[in-house]
Motif scaffolding. Structure first.
Motif, PDB file in Angstrom:
ATOM      1  N   MET A   1       7.508  -2.433  -2.734  1.00 44.56           N
ATOM      2  CA  MET A   1       6.932  -2.590  -1.413  1.00 44.56           C
ATOM      3  C   MET A   1       7.628  -3.767  -0.743  1.00 44.56           C
ATOM      4  O   MET A   1       8.100  -4.672  -1.428  1.00 44.56           O
ATOM      5  CB  MET A   1       5.429  -2.824  -1.511  1.00 44.56           C
ATOM      6  N   MET A   3       7.759  -6.330   3.045  1.00 44.50           N
ATOM      7  CA  MET A   3       7.124  -6.843   4.261  1.00 44.50           C
ATOM      8  C   MET A   3       8.249  -7.452   5.087  1.00 44.50           C
ATOM      9  O   MET A   3       8.983  -8.305   4.595  1.00 44.50           O
ATOM     10  CB  MET A   3       6.087  -7.887   3.854  1.00 44.50           C
ATOM     11  N   TRP A 126       9.313  -9.017  -0.750  1.00 42.99           N
ATOM     12  CA  TRP A 126       9.205  -7.752  -1.465  1.00 42.99           C
ATOM     13  C   TRP A 126       8.499  -7.957  -2.798  1.00 42.99           C
ATOM     14  O   TRP A 126       8.371  -9.080  -3.295  1.00 42.99           O
ATOM     15  CB  TRP A 126      10.585  -7.118  -1.667  1.00 42.99           C
ATOM     16  N   GLN A 138      -2.380  -1.783  -4.576  1.00 47.22           N
ATOM     17  CA  GLN A 138      -1.526  -1.246  -3.521  1.00 47.22           C
ATOM     18  C   GLN A 138      -2.223  -1.248  -2.169  1.00 47.22           C
ATOM     19  O   GLN A 138      -1.595  -1.537  -1.150  1.00 47.22           O
ATOM     20  CB  GLN A 138      -1.030   0.146  -3.879  1.00 47.22           C
ATOM     21  N   SER A 139      -3.519  -0.984  -2.131  1.00 53.28           N
ATOM     22  CA  SER A 139      -4.216  -1.014  -0.838  1.00 53.28           C
ATOM     23  C   SER A 139      -4.337  -2.450  -0.321  1.00 53.28           C
ATOM     24  O   SER A 139      -4.239  -2.684   0.887  1.00 53.28           O
ATOM     25  CB  SER A 139      -5.582  -0.339  -0.926  1.00 53.28           C
ATOM     26  N   TYR A 141      -2.102  -4.809  -0.875  1.00 50.68           N
ATOM     27  CA  TYR A 141      -0.765  -5.095  -0.357  1.00 50.68           C
ATOM     28  C   TYR A 141      -0.551  -4.412   0.994  1.00 50.68           C
ATOM     29  O   TYR A 141       0.022  -4.998   1.907  1.00 50.68           O
ATOM     30  CB  TYR A 141       0.319  -4.645  -1.338  1.00 50.68           C
ATOM     31  N   GLY A 142      -0.999  -3.172   1.122  1.00 46.84           N
ATOM     32  CA  GLY A 142      -0.837  -2.447   2.379  1.00 46.84           C
ATOM     33  C   GLY A 142      -1.574  -3.106   3.526  1.00 46.84           C
ATOM     34  O   GLY A 142      -1.029  -3.252   4.627  1.00 46.84           O
ATOM     35  N   ARG A 143      -2.813  -3.532   3.287  1.00 45.75           N
ATOM     36  CA  ARG A 143      -3.578  -4.220   4.341  1.00 45.75           C
ATOM     37  C   ARG A 143      -2.943  -5.555   4.712  1.00 45.75           C
ATOM     38  O   ARG A 143      -3.086  -6.015   5.840  1.00 45.75           O
ATOM     39  CB  ARG A 143      -5.031  -4.413   3.905  1.00 45.75           C
ATOM     40  N   PHE A 146       2.476  -5.007   3.639  1.00 43.39           N
ATOM     41  CA  PHE A 146       3.551  -4.433   2.835  1.00 43.39           C
ATOM     42  C   PHE A 146       3.589  -2.917   3.012  1.00 43.39           C
ATOM     43  O   PHE A 146       2.548  -2.285   3.214  1.00 43.39           O
ATOM     44  CB  PHE A 146       3.341  -4.736   1.342  1.00 43.39           C
ATOM     45  N   ARG A 147       4.782  -2.355   2.921  1.00 46.94           N
ATOM     46  CA  ARG A 147       4.986  -0.908   2.983  1.00 46.94           C
ATOM     47  C   ARG A 147       5.905  -0.504   1.842  1.00 46.94           C
ATOM     48  O   ARG A 147       6.844  -1.222   1.503  1.00 46.94           O
ATOM     49  CB  ARG A 147       5.629  -0.488   4.308  1.00 46.94           C
ATOM     50  N   ALA A 148       5.655   0.697   1.299  1.00 48.92           N
ATOM     51  CA  ALA A 148       6.534   1.220   0.244  1.00 48.92           C
ATOM     52  C   ALA A 148       7.912   1.483   0.830  1.00 48.92           C
ATOM     53  O   ALA A 148       8.039   1.973   1.943  1.00 48.92           O
ATOM     54  CB  ALA A 148       5.949   2.495  -0.341  1.00 48.92           C
ATOM     55  N   TYR A 149       8.947   1.101   0.101  1.00 47.65           N
ATOM     56  CA  TYR A 149      10.300   1.405   0.556  1.00 47.65           C
ATOM     57  C   TYR A 149      11.057   2.237  -0.469  1.00 47.65           C
ATOM     58  O   TYR A 149      12.091   2.812  -0.159  1.00 47.65           O
ATOM     59  CB  TYR A 149      11.084   0.143   0.939  1.00 47.65           C
TER      60      TYR A 149
END
Length: 158
Positions: A1, A3, A126, A138-139, A141-143, A146-149
């Motif tokens: 992930m 950012m 990252w 993961q949620s 990190y997403g909030r 961060f996004r999966a790459y």
């Protein structure tokens, strides 16, 4: 992930009285105690496999930043960054001591640590996550932004 921009909006407020986050230079023993307390349940072993001299060198490196969450002075979690000051900064370890989970302390720690890491003006933050991480990681990190790459399957010998 990854950012690619700092957190937006106001910093998260402490979810509990006495909760603070600060970048600390931990000695080897204190670091390993906290590392084991946080990482034991999710099978962290990277730092435990390092030679003590190598780990001490890493901890003393100005590019290693360890943000410690304390609740009324007790270490409750950590967020460790490597390569601070470089264009790409890795969030290597993040987590809470199990006794402190479930109180919104994880998002608070991550938010404060990310804001501090972005103050050094990297181009990218990252992290690597895997199936041993807490299911909520993961949620969180997403909030945080961060996004999966990329995704891949890795296998390791037992």
């Amino acid at each position: 992930m990854e950012m690619l921009a700092p957190p937006q909006g106001a910093p998260l407020a402490p979810p509990l009285p006495g909760a603070i986050v600060a970048c600390e230079k931990l000695d080897l023993s204190s670091y390993l105690d906290l590392y084991r307390a946080v990482g034991g349940p999710v099978q962290w072993d990277q730092r435990l496999r390092m030679a003590e001299a190598d780990l001490e060198t890493l901890l003393d490196d100005d590019a290693t930043h360890i943000h410690v969450l304390r609740v009324d002075g007790e270490a409750a979690g950590l967020c460790e960054f490597n390569e601070v000051g470089q264009p790409a900064v890795e969030l290597v370890h993040f987590g809470l001591v199990p006794a402190f989970q479930g109180r919104r302390l994880g998002p608070f720690l991550l938010d404060r640590a990310l804001r501090a890491a972005w103050s050094h003006r990297p181009e990218r933050l990252w992290l690597h996550t895997d199936t041993h991480d807490d299911p909520a990681a993961q949620s969180v990190y997403g909030r945080a932004g961060f996004r999966a790459y990329t995704r891949r399957i890795e296998t390791f010998p037992d």
